[in-house]
Design a protein around this motif. Structure first.
Motif, PDB file in Angstrom:
ATOM      1  N   ARG A   5      46.422  22.426  40.390  1.00 12.68           N
ATOM      2  CA  ARG A   5      45.373  21.922  41.285  1.00 12.68           C
ATOM      3  C   ARG A   5      45.154  22.879  42.452  1.00 12.68           C
ATOM      4  O   ARG A   5      44.010  23.206  42.798  1.00 12.68           O
ATOM      5  N   LYS A   6      46.243  23.328  43.069  1.00 10.94           N
ATOM      6  CA  LYS A   6      46.096  24.241  44.213  1.00 10.94           C
ATOM      7  C   LYS A   6      45.457  25.558  43.785  1.00 10.94           C
ATOM      8  O   LYS A   6      44.591  26.095  44.492  1.00 10.94           O
ATOM      9  N   ALA A   7      45.865  26.087  42.647  1.00 13.17           N
ATOM     10  CA  ALA A   7      45.292  27.349  42.175  1.00 13.17           C
ATOM     11  C   ALA A   7      43.795  27.202  41.925  1.00 13.17           C
ATOM     12  O   ALA A   7      43.004  28.113  42.240  1.00 13.17           O
ATOM     13  N   HIS A   8      43.377  26.073  41.363  1.00 11.71           N
ATOM     14  CA  HIS A   8      41.954  25.831  41.134  1.00 11.71           C
ATOM     15  C   HIS A   8      41.197  25.683  42.456  1.00 11.71           C
ATOM     16  O   HIS A   8      40.080  26.197  42.595  1.00 11.71           O
ATOM     17  N   GLU A   9      41.791  24.990  43.401  1.00  7.60           N
ATOM     18  CA  GLU A   9      41.143  24.832  44.703  1.00  7.60           C
ATOM     19  C   GLU A   9      40.936  26.189  45.368  1.00  7.60           C
ATOM     20  O   GLU A   9      39.849  26.492  45.889  1.00  7.60           O
ATOM     21  N   ASP A  10      41.978  27.011  45.355  1.00  4.34           N
ATOM     22  CA  ASP A  10      41.902  28.318  46.006  1.00  4.34           C
ATOM     23  C   ASP A  10      40.888  29.227  45.301  1.00  4.34           C
ATOM     24  O   ASP A  10      40.077  29.893  45.955  1.00  4.34           O
ATOM     25  N   LEU A  11      40.952  29.259  43.973  1.00  5.71           N
ATOM     26  CA  LEU A  11      40.047  30.142  43.246  1.00  5.71           C
ATOM     27  C   LEU A  11      38.597  29.685  43.368  1.00  5.71           C
ATOM     28  O   LEU A  11      37.682  30.501  43.485  1.00  5.71           O
ATOM     29  N   SER A  12      38.378  28.382  43.373  1.00  5.03           N
ATOM     30  CA  SER A  12      37.032  27.856  43.539  1.00  5.03           C
ATOM     31  C   SER A  12      36.461  28.258  44.894  1.00  5.03           C
ATOM     32  O   SER A  12      35.281  28.624  45.006  1.00  5.03           O
ATOM     33  N   ALA A  13      37.292  28.219  45.913  1.00  2.00           N
ATOM     34  CA  ALA A  13      36.837  28.621  47.249  1.00  2.00           C
ATOM     35  C   ALA A  13      36.515  30.107  47.283  1.00  2.00           C
ATOM     36  O   ALA A  13      35.533  30.529  47.917  1.00  2.00           O
TER      37      ALA A  13
END
Length: 235
Positions: free
Chosen positions: A138-146
């Protein structure tokens, strides 16, 4: 002689290197490596002592392992196509920064889930690994999406090796269902764009051993035992 990429199945991160080679357009061949059976064998360890895919046998007989190294090798050959950039430029630094994030944070987020799936059995240990892995994903997706924002590609207006590497890892969510990618519209948009790309369609077909139509320089598959007789490996 054309380069040979040793790619791992099922669903190895070498997928991104296949896509990158297709985008490059230069002649190359592929050699299929079953995981974990063949990849951990003594014969493959002659090529890659850490028993991982991908490995690239270059045209001049050098062996390169690790996705980042292989992708940067391909990028150096594809500067005119915008796949990579000259070392020392800001664009090169930005590409390496993105590849490093994908190779560590994005790739690494799935490591607990793969371990739980393949080794942890049942019980509390598997549950804890699963919870930790899903939180990391979840954190990796949040960071990459940003980082992606509303750009069409990870580095902006032009696709690069980073996008090729991304799609090979992003598909792992289909195994683990750690996140609903629709919660990250930017990444869902990029994922959908790449899944429709002829090079990605080709790489899926290669892995599944379906009829694969190359839009690049694919010159055929060669069996691993045949590659071992390649004169470039005799030295």
């Amino acid at each position: 002689m054309s380069p040979i990429l040793f790619y791992g199945v099922p669903s190895g991160c070498s997928f991104g290197s296949i896509v990158a080679l297709e985008w490059l357009g230069a002649p190359y061949r592929l050699s299929r490596i079953e995981m974990p059976e063949v990849v951990t064998g003594d014969a493959y360890r002659r090529l890659n002592p850490v028993a991982e895919t991908p490995t690239l046998l270059t045209a001049d007989g050098a062996l390169i392992s690790e996705s980042m190294a292989i992708l940067n090798h391909i990028g150096a050959r594809g500067i005119d196509r915008g796949l990579g950039f000259a070392q020392g430029t800001p664009e090169f630094d930005r590409l390496n920064q993105m590849l490093a994030f994908l190779n560590t944070s994005f790739f690494g987020a799935y490591a607990p889930l793969w371990y739980a799936l393949e080794h942890a059995g049942e019980g509390e240990g598997r549950r804890v690994l699963g919870e930790y892995g899903r939180a990391q994903v979840r954190k990796a997706h949040e960071d990459l999406s940003a980082m992606l924002g509303d750009q069409p590609w990870l580095l902006g207006a032009q696709r690069t090796l980073a996008d090729a590497y991304f799609i090979g890892i992003a598909r792992w969510n289909e195994y683990h269902q750690a996140v609903d990618r629709r919660d990250y519209p930017n990444l869902q948009r990029l994922f959908d764009t790449l899944e429709a790309d002829p090079a990605v369609i080709f790489a899926h077909a290669i892995e599944a051993q379906r009829t694969a139509v190359s839009a690049g320089g694919f010159a055929g598959e060669v069996a691993f035992d045949q590659v071992l007789a390649d004169p470039r490996l005799a030295a």
